[in-house]
Scaffold this active site. Structure first.
Site, mmCIF file in Angstrom:
data_model
loop_
_atom_site.group_PDB
_atom_site.id
_atom_site.type_symbol
_atom_site.label_atom_id
_atom_site.label_comp_id
_atom_site.label_asym_id
_atom_site.label_seq_id
_atom_site.Cartn_x
_atom_site.Cartn_y
_atom_site.Cartn_z
ATOM 1 N N GLU A 285 33.392 44.015 44.616
ATOM 2 C CA GLU A 285 33.565 42.556 44.579
ATOM 3 C C GLU A 285 33.712 41.906 45.950
ATOM 4 O OE1 GLU A 285 36.703 41.626 41.818
ATOM 5 O OE2 GLU A 285 35.576 42.383 40.103
ATOM 6 N N GLU B 187 33.161 47.436 35.575
ATOM 7 C CA GLU B 187 34.521 47.086 35.145
ATOM 8 C C GLU B 187 34.423 46.136 33.974
ATOM 9 O OE1 GLU B 187 37.378 45.451 37.948
ATOM 10 O OE2 GLU B 187 36.691 46.815 39.514
HETATM 11 C C1 BG6 Z 1 38.677 43.076 39.330
HETATM 12 C C2 BG6 Z 1 39.120 43.967 40.454
HETATM 13 O O1 BG6 Z 1 38.371 41.846 39.846
HETATM 14 O O2 BG6 Z 1 39.590 42.754 38.346
HETATM 15 C C3 BG6 Z 1 40.342 44.821 40.153
HETATM 16 O O3 BG6 Z 1 38.084 44.784 40.941
HETATM 17 C C4 BG6 Z 1 41.322 44.034 39.341
HETATM 18 O O4 BG6 Z 1 40.883 45.280 41.347
HETATM 19 C C5 BG6 Z 1 40.665 43.614 38.032
HETATM 20 O O5 BG6 Z 1 42.533 44.719 39.120
HETATM 21 C C6 BG6 Z 1 41.575 42.866 37.068
HETATM 22 O O6 BG6 Z 1 42.136 41.761 37.679
HETATM 23 P P1 BG6 Z 1 43.705 41.593 37.858
HETATM 24 O O7 BG6 Z 1 43.870 40.576 38.918
HETATM 25 O O8 BG6 Z 1 44.244 41.141 36.551
HETATM 26 O O9 BG6 Z 1 44.240 42.937 38.253
#
Ligand code: BG6
Length: 467
Positions: free
Chosen positions: A165, A367
């Site tokens: 990202e 993800e």
């Molecule tokens: C993604 C990232 O944007 O979202 C992760 O690559 C992140 O590092 C995940 O943990 C979930 O977002 P958050 O802010 O709720 O942890």
């Protein structure tokens, strides 16, 4: 809709070094920007849990990798921490290297394919003090780090990624001022975005060189991971709304897609940035560097769409033109804990965009996941968290992925984010993503939630209907 996971569709877990390892001062690890922020203002972190803890992966990596195997997963993505692998003189830290060698060996033994990313928002503090991504010297330092990693682990890792990202740091740290150093300056944000793009390209160049020189496995692949929130605007948009959509898509999505598919940045966006006084410092020779940015494939992180409309104010507080405001779709279904819209069809729309506009670029869902607060509420009598909401979330997204594949998208697999609860930056452990719970008060013990058994069944039933 017929729901069959194709036989060769891989399933895996996504995590990152800085969110899991802990051991932040062990084995010669240097301070990184999250440690700096935690030291400066620990109350910015939920329950005052700073960057120090992770989920204890440093101690538990063997148990975790075995757990992935027991779930039937094929692959696992994490990241090397720059601040662990390298010392301040930009030389290899042998103790740091030793840890990642052990992770590689364990993954090999368990026959879990390791996907290794080189950067997950974790700038070493000494480089941040030199200006971080605003300074081109740091771009060079990143290339040195990437070269070192490729040569050190080249025979142990097949799947490499330059960044996770790269849009997030320009946004969160430099444009929206939400993360340390809390800057709100569109021009500085653009400089950071541009330098991250150059850094990606230099790392790809190092990858190609290392391959030519025999340091890498012949089948090694390089990729980039980004969150490509598919953009939408109102149903009956004005020309200004459509312009907002063009810029949102151009700066956040096409910027990276053109770079990794075609080795250049979108011309129309650079022109608009020039007219707005936001063009970064593009130097002679940069075009050749950008041309090296093409990758073998792409990781697509998907959580939520992006909905925009024409900006209410024409200029921001620094006098730069604003290109879009957020638009709240009245029908949006929300994950109220994270404040993100849940829109599984977005994953399909992205797949179709890839098919139409970047037909040669394969991708996988790198993800996708759902973070929920106070999951204790959902424990059954035996103490297991009954996370049916997570099962529903993943199932709906898998359904749309399968439909995208049926309609011609080259989507190769799926990684669930935060398969084991991990540290979510300044939200710390507020929203839990895991299919496996981590007991913070009980020595980081791992315990399956209901969704873990569910995903195990989904994987077992590959080529059969998801129930
Ligand atoms: C993604 C990232 O944007 O979202 C992760 O690559 C992140 O590092 C995940 O943990 C979930 O977002 P958050 O802010 O709720 O942890």
């Amino acid at each position: 809709m017929e729901l069959r996971l194709p036989k060769d569709f891989f399933m895996g877990a996504a995590m990152s070094g800085p969110q899991t390892e802990g051991a932040y001062r062990t084995g010669g690890k240097l301070e990184n920007i999250w440690d700096t922020w935690s030291d400066l203002s620990i109350s910015d972190f939920y329950n005052k849990v700073g960057s120090y803890v992770g989920n204890n992966f440093y101690e538990k990596y063997e148990e975790d990798i075995k757990l992935f195997k027991s779930l039937g997963l094929d692959s696992f993505r994490t990241s090397i921490q720059w601040s662990r692998l390298m010392d301040q003189d930009q030389k290899l830290n042998p103790e740091g290297a030793d840890f990642y060698h052990k992770v590689c060996a364990c993954a090999k033994e368990q026959r879990i394919e390791l996907f290794m990313n080189l950067y997950h928002f974790d700038m070493p503090a000494y480089l941040f003090r030199k200006g971080g991504w605003e300074n081109r010297e740091v771009v060079e330092a990143y290339a040195t780090y990437a070269r070192t990693a490729f040569r050190e682990f080249g025979k142990e890792i097949t799947y490499w990624f330059t960044f996770n990202e790269p849009i997030v740091e320009p946004d969160q740290r430099y444009r929206d001022g939400l993360w340390y150093p809390f800057i709100q300056d569109a021009k500085r944000g653009m400089a950071v975005q541009y330098h991250l793009s150059l850094a990606h390209c230099l790392a790809v160049r190092e990858f190609q060189k290392a391959k030519e020189e025999g340091f890498l496995l012949p089948e090694a692949k390089i990729g980039l991971i980004n969150c490509f929130a598919p953009p939408y605007t109102k149903e009956d948009p004005s020309p200004e709304d459509l312009e907002a959509l063009r810029m949102e898509d151009g700066v956040k999505n096409r910027w990276w897609l053109d770079l990794v598919a075609e080795g250049r940045l979108p011309k129309d966006i650079l022109e608009t940035l020039k007219d707005s006084g936001l063009l970064p410092d593009i130097r002679p020779g940069d075009e050749q560097i950008l041309a090296m940015g093409r990758v073998d494939w792409l990781g697509f992180n998907y959580y939520h769409p992006s909905r925009v409309q024409a900006p209410r104010e024409k200029f921001d507080q620094k006098g730069y033109p604003k290109y879009a405001d957020a638009y709240v779709w009245p029908e949006a279904k929300m994950n109220i804990y994270r404040g993100w819209e849940i829109y599984p069809k977005g994953i399909y729309d992205f797949g179709m965009k890839m098919k139409e506009e970047y037909p040669n670029l394969k991708f996988f869902i790198s993800e996708n996941g759902m973070g929920v607060e106070h999951e204790d509420r959902f424990r059954d009598k035996e103490g297991q968290i009954q996370d049916d909401y997570r099962i529903e979330f993943v199932k709906e997204h898998l359904e749309w992925i399968l439909k995208a594949i049926q309609d011609g998208a080259k989507c190769m697999g799926y990684h669930y984010w935060g398969l084991i609860d991990n540290w979510s930056w300044n939200n710390a452990f507020k929203n839990r993503y895991g299919m496996v719970e981590v007991d913070l008060a009980g020595n980081y013990q791992r315990r399956w939630k209901k969704s873990a058994a569910w995903i195990q069944e989904v994987i077992r039933a590959r080529e059969q209907e998801i129930s």
